[in-house]
Design a protein around this motif. Structure first.
Motif, PDB file in Angstrom:
ATOM      1  N   ARG A 228       0.770  -1.348   0.069  1.00 30.37           N
ATOM      2  CA  ARG A 228       0.044  -0.197   0.095  1.00 30.37           C
ATOM      3  C   ARG A 228       0.984   1.223  -0.034  1.00 30.37           C
ATOM      4  N   GLU A 229       2.030   1.385   0.684  1.00 31.36           N
ATOM      5  CA  GLU A 229       2.923   2.595   0.767  1.00 31.36           C
ATOM      6  C   GLU A 229       3.692   2.689  -0.616  1.00 31.36           C
ATOM      7  N   ARG A 230       3.990   1.574  -1.061  1.00 27.55           N
ATOM      8  CA  ARG A 230       4.582   1.791  -2.375  1.00 27.55           C
ATOM      9  C   ARG A 230       3.772   2.237  -3.579  1.00 27.55           C
ATOM     10  N   LEU A 231       2.566   1.512  -3.575  1.00 29.05           N
ATOM     11  CA  LEU A 231       1.490   1.902  -4.480  1.00 29.05           C
ATOM     12  C   LEU A 231       1.103   3.428  -4.287  1.00 29.05           C
ATOM     13  N   LYS A 232       0.880   3.950  -2.881  1.00 28.78           N
ATOM     14  CA  LYS A 232       0.513   5.211  -2.957  1.00 28.78           C
ATOM     15  C   LYS A 232       1.586   6.288  -3.412  1.00 28.78           C
ATOM     16  N   SER A 233       2.735   5.979  -3.114  1.00 29.25           N
ATOM     17  CA  SER A 233       4.004   6.826  -3.440  1.00 29.25           C
ATOM     18  C   SER A 233       4.156   6.957  -4.930  1.00 29.25           C
ATOM     19  N   ALA A 234       3.819   5.677  -5.780  1.00 20.14           N
ATOM     20  CA  ALA A 234       3.823   5.585  -7.149  1.00 20.14           C
ATOM     21  C   ALA A 234       2.771   6.567  -7.795  1.00 20.14           C
ATOM     22  N   PHE A 235       1.589   6.642  -7.198  1.00 19.13           N
ATOM     23  CA  PHE A 235       0.647   7.345  -7.650  1.00 19.13           C
ATOM     24  C   PHE A 235       0.570   8.692  -7.441  1.00 19.13           C
ATOM     25  N   MET A 236       1.225   9.067  -6.140  1.00 23.73           N
ATOM     26  CA  MET A 236       1.295  10.245  -5.762  1.00 23.73           C
ATOM     27  C   MET A 236       2.536  11.065  -6.356  1.00 23.73           C
ATOM     28  N   LYS A 237       3.466  10.438  -7.024  1.00 22.73           N
ATOM     29  CA  LYS A 237       4.655  10.778  -7.698  1.00 22.73           C
ATOM     30  C   LYS A 237       4.134  11.253  -9.132  1.00 22.73           C
ATOM     31  N   ASN A 238       3.040  10.639  -9.624  1.00 17.02           N
ATOM     32  CA  ASN A 238       2.519  11.214 -10.906  1.00 17.02           C
ATOM     33  C   ASN A 238       1.165  11.665 -10.608  1.00 17.02           C
ATOM     34  N   LYS A 239       0.632  12.305  -9.659  1.00 17.64           N
ATOM     35  CA  LYS A 239      -0.417  12.975  -9.688  1.00 17.64           C
ATOM     36  C   LYS A 239      -0.782  14.206 -10.287  1.00 17.64           C
TER      37      LYS A 239
END
Length: 85
Positions: free
Chosen positions: A31-42
């Protein structure tokens, strides 16, 4: 103006979040990795780049499903077949 890919991105995020429950390193790690990946490209606004990112996310879904199927197959094989030597 609303982004036409918003619904698709949210659906992708939810699917990945659901699949991450069985991740070998644990759901919290995933979940942490997923959130960081999506936030990086938000802040991405280029439609072509968004399409590529969504395609990459769908590829990750297929890879996770393959990982889970392989893990289940190995478990079933250990359970029902004698080890070959």
């Amino acid at each position: 103006m609303a982004n036409p890919f918003r619904g698709e991105v949210i659906k992708l995020y939810k699917n990945l979040l659901y699949l991450g429950r069985e991740y070998p390193k644990g759901p919290v790690y995933f979940r942490e990795r997923l959130k960081s990946a999506f936030m990086k490209n938000k802040d991405e606004t280029d439609p072509e780049k968004i399409k590529k990112l969504v395609a990459r996310g769908e590829f990750v879904i297929k890879e996770l499903e393959a990982l889970y199927f392989l893990r289940k197959y190995r478990t079933m094989k250990k359970r029902y077949y004698e080890p070959e030597e």
